[in-house]
Write an enzyme that holds these catalytic residues in place. Structure first.
Site, PDB file in Angstrom:
ATOM      1  N   GLU A  34       0.829  -1.209   0.000  1.00 12.94           N
ATOM      2  CA  GLU A  34       0.000   0.000   0.000  1.00 12.94           C
ATOM      3  C   GLU A  34       0.860   1.255   0.000  1.00 12.94           C
ATOM      4  O   GLU A  34       0.552   2.241  -0.675  1.00 12.94           O
ATOM      5  CB  GLU A  34      -0.948   0.001   1.210  1.00 12.94           C
ATOM      6  CG  GLU A  34      -1.841  -1.240   1.293  1.00 12.94           C
ATOM      7  CD  GLU A  34      -1.117  -2.483   1.792  1.00 12.94           C
ATOM      8  OE1 GLU A  34      -0.074  -2.316   2.459  1.00 12.94           O
ATOM      9  OE2 GLU A  34      -1.569  -3.611   1.504  1.00 12.94           O
ATOM     10  N   ASP A 261       2.181  -3.012  -7.671  1.00  8.90           N
ATOM     11  CA  ASP A 261       1.856  -1.801  -6.900  1.00  8.90           C
ATOM     12  C   ASP A 261       2.074  -0.558  -7.761  1.00  8.90           C
ATOM     13  O   ASP A 261       1.269   0.379  -7.746  1.00  8.90           O
ATOM     14  CB  ASP A 261       2.730  -1.708  -5.643  1.00  8.90           C
ATOM     15  CG  ASP A 261       2.633  -2.960  -4.792  1.00  8.90           C
ATOM     16  OD1 ASP A 261       1.563  -3.606  -4.813  1.00  8.90           O
ATOM     17  OD2 ASP A 261       3.625  -3.299  -4.129  1.00  8.90           O
TER      18      ASP A 261
END
Ligand code: ADP
Ligand code: KDG
Length: 319
Positions: A34, A261
């Site tokens: 994240e 990501d």
């Protein structure tokens, strides 16, 4: 509010270029799916906030210092004195094989609760970015994800979910059963092609194959499904039945960890900039290519003025 809010576990990452057992030298950095996305967005000039938790220790300070240095908003990140920051070791065992070892059970991030997220949610965002990794950390983090998705959905934010399946953390069955009930709150689902069966297994009737699984995802309420295909690029399936395919950029492969990501950061950046489906995919593939062509998860990601850099002839020197 910020453009994108995300949260999860960010760890001390120790990288060794040889087998650990010979006493290899190491490089230290931070890793977390994240926060990789948050860094990618911040480098492109978007306002990104990371609201995870670290321990009151040196790895935690490295995490927060790095994120702040990258321009990520950490004002709602938590420091928990009762548990340590998680860690991982990436060991290059042979030239093209990397082994990952985790030290993350009972970590500070695994103790996240929905209450921890309340201030960040109250501050508002245009996009909430969630991953399956946070869901796998424990019952508290899973409930935090669920409540954040409900909050964001009710407030009209875009809710992005990257499946990011980690078999070291949980099994396919548990992952499918946790993620599928979230889908009614998810606007944008991002998955690798090999992760689709994890979701499919939790649908009644177990759809077989990409087409049937995507149909089930769209029927569950998702508006866009983006399927990553590694070196082959990506496909965007729209809720209106539309489909866009874009091949990956041709780049030398250095380190593929973090490509997914980076891809998410690029896709969300395109969404925030109001780009067309093809434009969003192009930015996503561009960031994915930057990630695979450089060492580290996030270190090589581009600033906005570098987005066209990979168009230079291979091996060229820019002076
Ligand atoms: P994950 O890291 O989540 O498994 P992928 O391996 O599918 O995700 O890669 C994510 C994205 O990164 C791809 O969709 C593509 O845009 C880019 N990418 C991955 N591998 C390569 C490669 N060999 N060359 C160029 N781009 C790549
Ligand atoms: O996506 C890259 C991640 O694998 C890495 O940063 C660490 O969050 C991580 C994980 O769970 O593997």
């Amino acid at each position: 509010g910020v453009d994108v809010l995300t949260f999860g576990e960010t760890m001390l990452a120790v990288q060794v270029p040889e087998p650990l057992t010979i006493g290899a030298g190491a490089r230290t950095t931070i890793a977390g799916a994240e926060s990789n996305v948050a860094i990618g967005l911040a480098r492109l000039g978007h306002r990104a906030a990371w609201a995870g938790a670290v321990g009151d220790d040196e790895p935690g300070r490295l995490v927060l210092r790095t994120l702040r240095g990258e321009g990520v908003d950490t004002s709602h990140a938590g420091v928990r004195p009762e548990a340590p920051t998680g860690g991982l070791l990436r060991e290059r065992r042979v030239a093209d094989l990397v082994r990952v070892h985790y030290w993350r059970s009972h970590s500070a991030a695994s103790l996240l609760t929905p209450e921890d997220l309340a201030p960040a949610l109250a501050a508002g965002a245009r996009v909430l970015h969630l991953t399956g990794i946070t869901c796998a950390l424990g019952p508290g983090p899973l409930e935090a994800v669920r409540r954040a998705a409900v909050h964001a959905h009710t407030h009209g934010w875009t809710v992005a979910l990257d499946v990011n399946h980690r078999r070291r953390l949980w099994g396919d069955g548990d992952a499918g059963r946790a993620l599928v009930p979230l889908l009614e709150h998810v606007t944008l689902l991002i998955a690798s092609d090999d992760e689709l069966p994890v979701l499919a297994g939790a649908f009644p009737g177990r759809p077989q194959g990409e087409e049937a699984t995507v149909r089930a995802l769209l029927a569950a309420g998702v508006r866009e499904v983006v399927v990553k295909r590694g070196g082959e690029g990506a496909v965007l399936h729209g809720g209106d039945g539309s489909r866009h395919t874009l091949p990956a950029l041709q780049v030398p492969v250095r380190d593929t960890v973090g490509a997914g990501d980076a891809f998410c950061a690029g896709y969300l950046s395109g969404l925030l900039d109001g780009l067309s489906p093809a434009g969003r995919l192009e930015r996503a593939n561009t960031l994915g290519a930057f990630a695979v062509a450089s060492d580290g998860d996030w270190e090589g990601l581009p600033r906005r003025d570098e987005l066209a850099l990979l168009a230079a002839a291979p091996g060229s020197t820019i002076r």
